[in-house]
Scaffold this motif. Structure first.
Motif, PDB file in Angstrom:
ATOM      1  N   GLU A  97      27.763   7.350   2.643  1.00 41.50           N
ATOM      2  CA  GLU A  97      28.507   6.121   2.374  1.00 41.50           C
ATOM      3  C   GLU A  97      28.720   5.855   0.883  1.00 41.50           C
ATOM      4  O   GLU A  97      29.335   4.864   0.507  1.00 41.50           O
ATOM      5  N   ASN A  98      28.187   6.728   0.035  1.00 41.83           N
ATOM      6  CA  ASN A  98      28.471   6.696  -1.402  1.00 41.83           C
ATOM      7  C   ASN A  98      27.944   5.439  -2.098  1.00 41.83           C
ATOM      8  O   ASN A  98      28.635   4.795  -2.871  1.00 41.83           O
ATOM      9  N   PHE A  99      26.685   5.096  -1.806  1.00 45.03           N
ATOM     10  CA  PHE A  99      26.043   4.034  -2.575  1.00 45.03           C
ATOM     11  C   PHE A  99      24.785   4.589  -3.245  1.00 45.03           C
ATOM     12  O   PHE A  99      24.191   5.570  -2.791  1.00 45.03           O
ATOM     13  N   ILE A 100      24.384   3.973  -4.348  1.00 51.84           N
ATOM     14  CA  ILE A 100      23.162   4.356  -5.048  1.00 51.84           C
ATOM     15  C   ILE A 100      21.982   3.691  -4.357  1.00 51.84           C
ATOM     16  O   ILE A 100      22.039   2.518  -3.995  1.00 51.84           O
ATOM     17  N   LEU A 101      20.898   4.427  -4.186  1.00 48.38           N
ATOM     18  CA  LEU A 101      19.705   3.923  -3.521  1.00 48.38           C
ATOM     19  C   LEU A 101      18.553   3.917  -4.524  1.00 48.38           C
ATOM     20  O   LEU A 101      18.238   4.954  -5.122  1.00 48.38           O
ATOM     21  N   ALA A 102      17.943   2.755  -4.731  1.00 48.36           N
ATOM     22  CA  ALA A 102      16.850   2.612  -5.691  1.00 48.36           C
ATOM     23  C   ALA A 102      15.592   2.158  -4.980  1.00 48.36           C
ATOM     24  O   ALA A 102      15.627   1.211  -4.189  1.00 48.36           O
ATOM     25  N   ALA A 103      14.474   2.824  -5.265  1.00 45.27           N
ATOM     26  CA  ALA A 103      13.206   2.519  -4.597  1.00 45.27           C
ATOM     27  C   ALA A 103      12.110   2.352  -5.653  1.00 45.27           C
ATOM     28  O   ALA A 103      11.420   3.311  -6.005  1.00 45.27           O
ATOM     29  N   PRO A 104      11.932   1.137  -6.171  1.00 45.53           N
ATOM     30  CA  PRO A 104      10.880   0.898  -7.166  1.00 45.53           C
ATOM     31  C   PRO A 104       9.504   0.781  -6.529  1.00 45.53           C
ATOM     32  O   PRO A 104       9.377   0.624  -5.311  1.00 45.53           O
ATOM     33  N   ASP A 105       8.474   0.858  -7.363  1.00 48.96           N
ATOM     34  CA  ASP A 105       7.108   0.560  -6.946  1.00 48.96           C
ATOM     35  C   ASP A 105       6.770  -0.878  -7.322  1.00 48.96           C
ATOM     36  O   ASP A 105       7.209  -1.376  -8.362  1.00 48.96           O
ATOM     37  N   GLY A 124       0.788  -1.217   0.000  1.00 47.69           N
ATOM     38  CA  GLY A 124       0.000   0.000   0.000  1.00 47.69           C
ATOM     39  C   GLY A 124       0.823   1.272   0.000  1.00 47.69           C
ATOM     40  O   GLY A 124       0.266   2.375  -0.063  1.00 47.69           O
ATOM     41  N   SER A 125       2.139   1.148   0.069  1.00 49.09           N
ATOM     42  CA  SER A 125       3.022   2.314   0.033  1.00 49.09           C
ATOM     43  C   SER A 125       3.672   2.400  -1.350  1.00 49.09           C
ATOM     44  O   SER A 125       3.197   1.818  -2.324  1.00 49.09           O
ATOM     45  N   SER A 126       4.781   3.112  -1.435  1.00 48.20           N
ATOM     46  CA  SER A 126       5.431   3.367  -2.721  1.00 48.20           C
ATOM     47  C   SER A 126       6.927   3.567  -2.504  1.00 48.20           C
ATOM     48  O   SER A 126       7.398   3.688  -1.373  1.00 48.20           O
ATOM     49  N   GLY A 127       7.665   3.626  -3.620  1.00 49.99           N
ATOM     50  CA  GLY A 127       9.092   3.910  -3.518  1.00 49.99           C
ATOM     51  C   GLY A 127       9.346   5.251  -2.867  1.00 49.99           C
ATOM     52  O   GLY A 127      10.232   5.394  -2.016  1.00 49.99           O
ATOM     53  N   GLU A 128       8.552   6.240  -3.229  1.00 55.03           N
ATOM     54  CA  GLU A 128       8.691   7.564  -2.620  1.00 55.03           C
ATOM     55  C   GLU A 128       8.445   7.499  -1.122  1.00 55.03           C
ATOM     56  O   GLU A 128       9.170   8.111  -0.320  1.00 55.03           O
ATOM     57  N   GLY A 129       7.439   6.715  -0.716  1.00 54.02           N
ATOM     58  CA  GLY A 129       7.115   6.617   0.700  1.00 54.02           C
ATOM     59  C   GLY A 129       8.195   5.949   1.509  1.00 54.02           C
ATOM     60  O   GLY A 129       8.534   6.398   2.611  1.00 54.02           O
ATOM     61  N   VAL A 130       8.772   4.861   0.998  1.00 55.95           N
ATOM     62  CA  VAL A 130       9.795   4.152   1.770  1.00 55.95           C
ATOM     63  C   VAL A 130      11.100   4.945   1.817  1.00 55.95           C
ATOM     64  O   VAL A 130      11.850   4.855   2.791  1.00 55.95           O
ATOM     65  N   LEU A 131      11.379   5.744   0.804  1.00 55.82           N
ATOM     66  CA  LEU A 131      12.551   6.618   0.896  1.00 55.82           C
ATOM     67  C   LEU A 131      12.390   7.590   2.051  1.00 55.82           C
ATOM     68  O   LEU A 131      13.333   7.847   2.809  1.00 55.82           O
ATOM     69  N   ARG A 132      11.202   8.128   2.188  1.00 53.36           N
ATOM     70  CA  ARG A 132      10.932   9.070   3.283  1.00 53.36           C
ATOM     71  C   ARG A 132      11.011   8.375   4.637  1.00 53.36           C
ATOM     72  O   ARG A 132      11.639   8.877   5.577  1.00 53.36           O
ATOM     73  N   ASP A 133      10.385   7.200   4.757  1.00 53.09           N
ATOM     74  CA  ASP A 133      10.254   6.546   6.058  1.00 53.09           C
ATOM     75  C   ASP A 133      11.536   5.865   6.522  1.00 53.09           C
ATOM     76  O   ASP A 133      11.772   5.745   7.730  1.00 53.09           O
ATOM     77  N   SER A 134      12.349   5.395   5.601  1.00 53.43           N
ATOM     78  CA  SER A 134      13.549   4.641   5.979  1.00 53.43           C
ATOM     79  C   SER A 134      14.724   5.522   6.367  1.00 53.43           C
ATOM     80  O   SER A 134      15.609   5.086   7.112  1.00 53.43           O
ATOM     81  N   GLY A 135      14.776   6.730   5.840  1.00 52.93           N
ATOM     82  CA  GLY A 135      15.921   7.600   6.109  1.00 52.93           C
ATOM     83  C   GLY A 135      17.211   7.153   5.459  1.00 52.93           C
ATOM     84  O   GLY A 135      18.304   7.607   5.836  1.00 52.93           O
ATOM     85  N   LEU A 136      17.122   6.289   4.449  1.00 54.83           N
ATOM     86  CA  LEU A 136      18.338   5.742   3.840  1.00 54.83           C
ATOM     87  C   LEU A 136      19.026   6.701   2.869  1.00 54.83           C
ATOM     88  O   LEU A 136      20.200   6.507   2.540  1.00 54.83           O
ATOM     89  N   ALA A 137      18.329   7.730   2.405  1.00 52.44           N
ATOM     90  CA  ALA A 137      18.957   8.651   1.456  1.00 52.44           C
ATOM     91  C   ALA A 137      20.163   9.359   2.081  1.00 52.44           C
ATOM     92  O   ALA A 137      21.195   9.547   1.433  1.00 52.44           O
ATOM     93  N   ALA A 138      20.044   9.740   3.357  1.00 50.52           N
ATOM     94  CA  ALA A 138      21.169  10.398   4.031  1.00 50.52           C
ATOM     95  C   ALA A 138      22.366   9.461   4.134  1.00 50.52           C
ATOM     96  O   ALA A 138      23.522   9.881   3.967  1.00 50.52           O
TER      97      ALA A 138
END
Length: 296
Positions: free
Chosen positions: A82-90, A63-77
Protein backbone atom coordinates in the motif's frame (compact mmCIF):
# COMPACT_ATOMS: atom_id res chain seq x y z
CA UNK A 1 0.01 17.84 30.19
CA UNK A 2 1.06 21.20 28.72
CA UNK A 3 4.66 20.01 28.71
CA UNK A 4 3.67 16.90 26.77
CA UNK A 5 1.73 18.90 24.23
CA UNK A 6 4.63 21.29 23.78
CA UNK A 7 6.66 18.43 22.35
CA UNK A 8 4.12 18.06 19.55
CA UNK A 9 3.28 21.69 18.92
CA UNK A 10 6.14 22.56 16.59
CA UNK A 11 5.08 24.04 13.24
CA UNK A 12 4.94 21.58 10.41
CA UNK A 13 8.04 21.64 8.29
CA UNK A 14 7.73 22.04 4.54
CA UNK A 15 8.42 19.01 2.38
CA UNK A 16 11.97 18.60 1.14
CA UNK A 17 12.24 18.82 -2.63
CA UNK A 18 14.40 15.73 -3.10
CA UNK A 19 13.47 12.08 -2.78
CA UNK A 20 13.20 10.57 0.67
CA UNK A 21 16.40 8.65 1.37
CA UNK A 22 15.88 7.07 4.77
CA UNK A 23 16.53 3.49 3.72
CA UNK A 24 16.37 0.85 1.02
CA UNK A 25 12.96 0.16 -0.49
CA UNK A 26 11.32 -2.89 1.05
CA UNK A 27 13.78 -2.99 3.96
CA UNK A 28 13.58 -2.37 7.72
CA UNK A 29 16.37 -0.70 9.66
CA UNK A 30 16.91 1.07 12.99
CA UNK A 31 17.34 4.80 12.40
CA UNK A 32 18.36 7.54 14.85
CA UNK A 33 15.53 10.07 15.22
CA UNK A 34 16.89 13.59 14.79
CA UNK A 35 18.55 14.84 17.96
CA UNK A 36 16.35 12.83 20.35
CA UNK A 37 19.11 10.36 21.20
CA UNK A 38 16.69 7.53 20.43
CA UNK A 39 16.21 5.34 17.40
CA UNK A 40 13.27 3.44 15.94
CA UNK A 41 12.65 0.66 13.48
CA UNK A 42 11.53 2.06 10.11
CA UNK A 43 10.22 -0.05 7.23
CA UNK A 44 10.36 1.71 3.87
CA UNK A 45 7.81 0.41 1.34
CA UNK A 46 9.02 -1.64 -1.58
CA UNK A 47 8.02 0.98 -4.17
CA UNK A 48 10.12 4.13 -4.14
CA UNK A 49 8.40 7.50 -4.44
CA UNK A 50 9.52 11.10 -4.80
CA UNK A 51 6.48 12.46 -2.97
CA UNK A 52 5.92 12.29 0.80
CA UNK A 53 3.92 9.22 1.77
CA UNK A 54 1.55 8.23 4.57
CA UNK A 55 3.26 7.36 7.85
CA UNK A 56 1.89 4.67 10.19
CA UNK A 57 3.26 4.20 13.70
CA UNK A 58 2.81 0.76 15.26
CA UNK A 59 3.38 0.66 19.02
CA UNK A 60 4.44 -2.47 20.90
CA UNK A 61 2.83 -3.95 23.98
CA UNK A 62 4.34 -3.73 27.47
CA UNK A 63 7.58 -5.69 27.67
CA UNK A 64 7.95 -5.95 23.89
CA UNK A 65 9.76 -3.74 21.37
CA UNK A 66 9.43 -2.10 17.98
CA UNK A 67 11.14 -5.10 16.42
CA UNK A 68 8.70 -7.44 18.16
CA UNK A 69 5.53 -5.64 17.09
CA UNK A 70 6.73 -5.46 13.48
CA UNK A 71 7.05 -9.24 13.54
CA UNK A 72 3.75 -9.89 15.33
CA UNK A 73 1.54 -7.40 13.48
CA UNK A 74 2.44 -8.37 9.93
CA UNK A 75 2.14 -4.73 8.88
CA UNK A 76 5.41 -4.60 6.93
CA UNK A 77 3.87 -6.59 4.05
CA UNK A 78 0.95 -4.16 3.95
CA UNK A 79 3.41 -1.25 3.94
CA UNK A 80 4.96 -2.70 0.79
CA UNK A 81 1.66 -3.29 -1.00
CA UNK A 82 0.00 0.00 0.00
CA UNK A 83 3.08 2.26 -0.15
CA UNK A 84 3.12 3.74 3.34
CA UNK A 85 6.07 4.15 5.72
CA UNK A 86 5.87 2.01 8.86
CA UNK A 87 7.60 3.20 12.05
CA UNK A 88 7.98 1.09 15.19
CA UNK A 89 9.63 2.95 18.10
CA UNK A 90 10.53 1.54 21.50
CA UNK A 91 8.87 2.93 24.63
CA UNK A 92 10.80 5.05 27.11
CA UNK A 93 10.71 2.70 30.11
CA UNK A 94 12.81 -0.52 30.17
CA UNK A 95 10.64 -3.48 31.17
CA UNK A 96 11.93 -7.04 31.20
CA UNK A 97 13.52 -7.74 27.82
CA UNK A 98 11.59 -4.89 26.21
CA UNK A 99 9.98 -1.55 27.02
CA UNK A 100 6.83 0.16 28.26
CA UNK A 101 5.25 3.48 27.32
CA UNK A 102 5.36 6.56 29.49
CA UNK A 103 1.69 7.41 30.05
CA UNK A 104 1.32 9.83 32.97
CA UNK A 105 -0.65 8.37 35.86
CA UNK A 106 -0.61 4.85 34.39
CA UNK A 107 1.67 2.24 36.00
CA UNK A 108 3.51 -0.27 33.87
CA UNK A 109 2.70 -3.96 34.27
CA UNK A 110 5.21 -4.21 37.15
CA UNK A 111 3.11 -1.68 39.07
CA UNK A 112 5.56 1.23 38.85
CA UNK A 113 4.43 4.69 37.84
CA UNK A 114 6.55 6.56 35.27
CA UNK A 115 9.26 8.61 36.95
CA UNK A 116 10.45 12.16 36.33
CA UNK A 117 13.59 10.80 34.66
CA UNK A 118 11.66 8.69 32.13
CA UNK A 119 11.66 10.19 28.65
CA UNK A 120 8.50 11.85 27.30
CA UNK A 121 7.12 9.45 24.69
CA UNK A 122 4.56 11.94 23.39
CA UNK A 123 7.29 14.46 22.64
CA UNK A 124 9.50 11.74 21.13
CA UNK A 125 6.84 10.55 18.69
CA UNK A 126 6.10 14.16 17.79
CA UNK A 127 9.80 14.72 17.09
CA UNK A 128 9.83 11.57 14.93
CA UNK A 129 6.96 12.96 12.85
CA UNK A 130 8.72 16.31 12.39
CA UNK A 131 11.98 14.57 11.48
CA UNK A 132 10.37 12.38 8.81
CA UNK A 133 8.42 15.32 7.38
CA UNK A 134 11.59 17.44 7.22
CA UNK A 135 13.33 14.59 5.36
CA UNK A 136 10.63 14.75 2.69
CA UNK A 137 9.47 11.24 3.57
CA UNK A 138 6.15 11.69 5.41
CA UNK A 139 3.01 13.68 4.63
CA UNK A 140 2.04 15.48 7.87
CA UNK A 141 -1.66 15.25 6.97
CA UNK A 142 -1.48 11.45 6.65
CA UNK A 143 0.03 10.29 9.92
CA UNK A 144 -1.68 7.40 11.72
CA UNK A 145 -1.05 5.29 14.80
CA UNK A 146 -1.96 1.80 15.94
CA UNK A 147 -0.63 -0.39 18.73
CA UNK A 148 -1.35 -3.47 20.79
CA UNK A 149 -2.16 -3.74 24.50
CA UNK A 150 0.07 -1.17 26.26
CA UNK A 151 0.72 0.19 22.77
CA UNK A 152 -3.05 0.45 22.34
CA UNK A 153 -3.19 2.50 25.54
CA UNK A 154 -0.41 4.70 24.16
CA UNK A 155 -2.25 5.01 20.84
CA UNK A 156 -5.34 6.15 22.73
CA UNK A 157 -3.26 8.56 24.83
CA UNK A 158 -1.82 10.16 21.70
CA UNK A 159 -5.40 10.61 20.49
CA UNK A 160 -6.28 12.28 23.80
CA UNK A 161 -3.35 14.71 23.99
CA UNK A 162 -2.05 15.06 20.41
CA UNK A 163 -5.05 14.69 18.12
CA UNK A 164 -3.79 17.55 15.94
CA UNK A 165 -0.85 15.42 14.80
CA UNK A 166 -2.76 12.31 13.69
CA UNK A 167 -5.39 11.77 11.03
CA UNK A 168 -6.82 8.65 12.73
CA UNK A 169 -6.02 6.05 15.40
CA UNK A 170 -6.66 2.30 15.60
CA UNK A 171 -5.85 0.70 19.00
CA UNK A 172 -5.68 -3.11 19.19
CA UNK A 173 -6.87 -4.74 22.46
CA UNK A 174 -6.18 -1.42 24.15
CA UNK A 175 -8.77 1.29 23.45
CA UNK A 176 -8.97 3.89 26.23
CA UNK A 177 -10.56 7.33 26.46
CA UNK A 178 -8.48 8.64 29.33
CA UNK A 179 -7.37 7.11 32.61
CA UNK A 180 -9.97 5.40 34.83
CA UNK A 181 -11.67 7.88 37.15
CA UNK A 182 -10.22 7.44 40.64
CA UNK A 183 -13.62 7.81 42.32
CA UNK A 184 -15.29 5.42 39.86
CA UNK A 185 -12.86 3.28 37.79
CA UNK A 186 -15.77 2.01 35.65
CA UNK A 187 -15.75 5.42 33.94
CA UNK A 188 -12.97 7.36 32.19
CA UNK A 189 -11.72 10.57 33.78
CA UNK A 190 -12.73 13.34 31.32
CA UNK A 191 -9.87 15.55 32.54
CA UNK A 192 -7.35 13.06 31.13
CA UNK A 193 -8.66 13.02 27.55
CA UNK A 194 -9.33 16.32 25.84
CA UNK A 195 -8.49 15.96 22.14
CA UNK A 196 -7.93 19.20 20.26
CA UNK A 197 -10.18 18.11 17.39
CA UNK A 198 -12.55 15.29 16.41
CA UNK A 199 -10.46 12.19 15.73
CA UNK A 200 -11.54 9.09 13.77
CA UNK A 201 -11.21 5.92 15.87
CA UNK A 202 -11.29 2.24 14.88
CA UNK A 203 -10.61 -0.21 17.72
CA UNK A 204 -10.11 -3.98 17.61
CA UNK A 205 -10.53 -6.47 20.46
CA UNK A 206 -11.33 -10.10 21.28
CA UNK A 207 -14.15 -11.13 23.61
CA UNK A 208 -11.97 -13.88 25.13
CA UNK A 209 -9.35 -11.35 26.26
CA UNK A 210 -8.67 -11.84 29.98
CA UNK A 211 -5.94 -9.17 30.21
CA UNK A 212 -8.08 -6.26 29.03
CA UNK A 213 -11.62 -7.72 29.15
CA UNK A 214 -14.02 -6.02 26.75
CA UNK A 215 -16.62 -5.94 29.54
CA UNK A 216 -14.24 -4.16 31.92
CA UNK A 217 -12.02 -5.15 34.81
CA UNK A 218 -8.47 -6.40 34.50
CA UNK A 219 -5.57 -4.36 35.85
CA UNK A 220 -6.21 -1.02 37.51
CA UNK A 221 -5.23 0.94 34.41
CA UNK A 222 -7.90 -0.82 32.28
CA UNK A 223 -11.10 -1.18 34.38
CA UNK A 224 -13.80 0.37 32.23
CA UNK A 225 -15.36 -1.52 29.32
CA UNK A 226 -14.70 -1.14 25.61
CA UNK A 227 -18.31 -0.02 25.18
CA UNK A 228 -17.67 2.76 27.67
CA UNK A 229 -14.52 3.81 25.82
CA UNK A 230 -16.33 3.85 22.46
CA UNK A 231 -19.22 5.84 23.93
CA UNK A 232 -16.81 8.40 25.35
CA UNK A 233 -14.96 8.80 22.04
CA UNK A 234 -18.32 9.20 20.28
CA UNK A 235 -19.15 12.03 22.69
CA UNK A 236 -15.73 13.63 22.20
CA UNK A 237 -16.21 13.45 18.41
CA UNK A 238 -19.74 14.85 18.59
CA UNK A 239 -21.31 11.78 16.96
CA UNK A 240 -25.09 12.02 16.50
CA UNK A 241 -25.86 8.55 15.12
CA UNK A 242 -25.31 5.19 16.77
CA UNK A 243 -24.37 2.92 18.21
CA UNK A 244 -25.24 0.56 15.38
CA UNK A 245 -24.42 -3.04 16.31
CA UNK A 246 -24.05 -5.77 13.71
CA UNK A 247 -22.89 -9.33 14.41
CA UNK A 248 -21.42 -10.85 11.25
CA UNK A 249 -22.17 -14.60 11.24
CA UNK A 250 -21.02 -14.95 14.80
CA UNK A 251 -17.43 -14.01 13.89
CA UNK A 252 -17.18 -10.35 14.76
CA UNK A 253 -19.45 -7.81 16.43
CA UNK A 254 -19.13 -4.31 15.01
CA UNK A 255 -20.20 -1.19 16.92
CA UNK A 256 -20.29 2.06 15.00
CA UNK A 257 -21.07 5.73 15.67
CA UNK A 258 -21.57 8.09 12.73
CA UNK A 259 -22.58 11.62 11.80
CA UNK A 260 -19.64 12.90 13.83
CA UNK A 261 -17.93 16.27 13.71
CA UNK A 262 -15.04 16.81 11.32
CA UNK A 263 -15.82 13.76 9.16
CA UNK A 264 -14.85 11.47 12.05
CA UNK A 265 -16.35 8.11 12.96
CA UNK A 266 -15.96 5.80 15.95
CA UNK A 267 -16.03 2.02 15.51
CA UNK A 268 -15.15 -1.10 17.45
CA UNK A 269 -14.66 -4.61 16.07
CA UNK A 270 -14.90 -7.37 18.68
CA UNK A 271 -13.87 -10.83 17.46
CA UNK A 272 -15.59 -13.79 19.08
CA UNK A 273 -13.27 -16.30 20.74
CA UNK A 274 -10.11 -14.20 20.25
CA UNK A 275 -7.88 -13.19 23.13
CA UNK A 276 -5.17 -10.67 24.00
CA UNK A 277 -3.39 -10.78 20.64
CA UNK A 278 -3.07 -8.90 17.36
CA UNK A 279 -6.71 -9.34 16.29
CA UNK A 280 -6.75 -6.44 13.82
CA UNK A 281 -7.83 -6.88 10.23
CA UNK A 282 -4.84 -5.05 8.74
CA UNK A 283 -6.42 -4.46 5.34
CA UNK A 284 -9.55 -2.98 6.94
CA UNK A 285 -7.38 -0.83 9.21
CA UNK A 286 -5.53 0.58 6.22
CA UNK A 287 -8.78 1.27 4.33
CA UNK A 288 -9.93 3.19 7.41
CA UNK A 289 -6.68 5.14 7.63
CA UNK A 290 -6.52 6.12 3.99
CA UNK A 291 -10.00 7.68 4.11
CA UNK A 292 -8.79 10.31 6.58
CA UNK A 293 -6.54 13.35 6.46
CA UNK A 294 -5.68 15.76 9.24
CA UNK A 295 -6.95 18.56 7.01
CA UNK A 296 -10.23 17.40 5.45
Amino acid sequence: MLLMLAGLAAPRTGHAADRCRLGMAGATRALPVGDTGRSMEVHMPATGAAQPRPLVFVLHGSGSSGEGVLRDSGLAALSDSENFILAAPDGAIPLGKGYAWNIPGVPTVDGKLPGKDDADDVAYIGAAIDWMVAKGCADPDRVYVTGISGGGRMTSWLGCVAADRFAAIAPVVGLRAGNPLKSDPARPDPATCRPARPLPVLAFAGDADTVNPVDGGGAGYWQYSMDTALTRWAALDGCKAGPQRIDFTGKVLTIRYDDCSGNASVSGWIYHGRGHEWVADNAAMWRFFERHRSKS
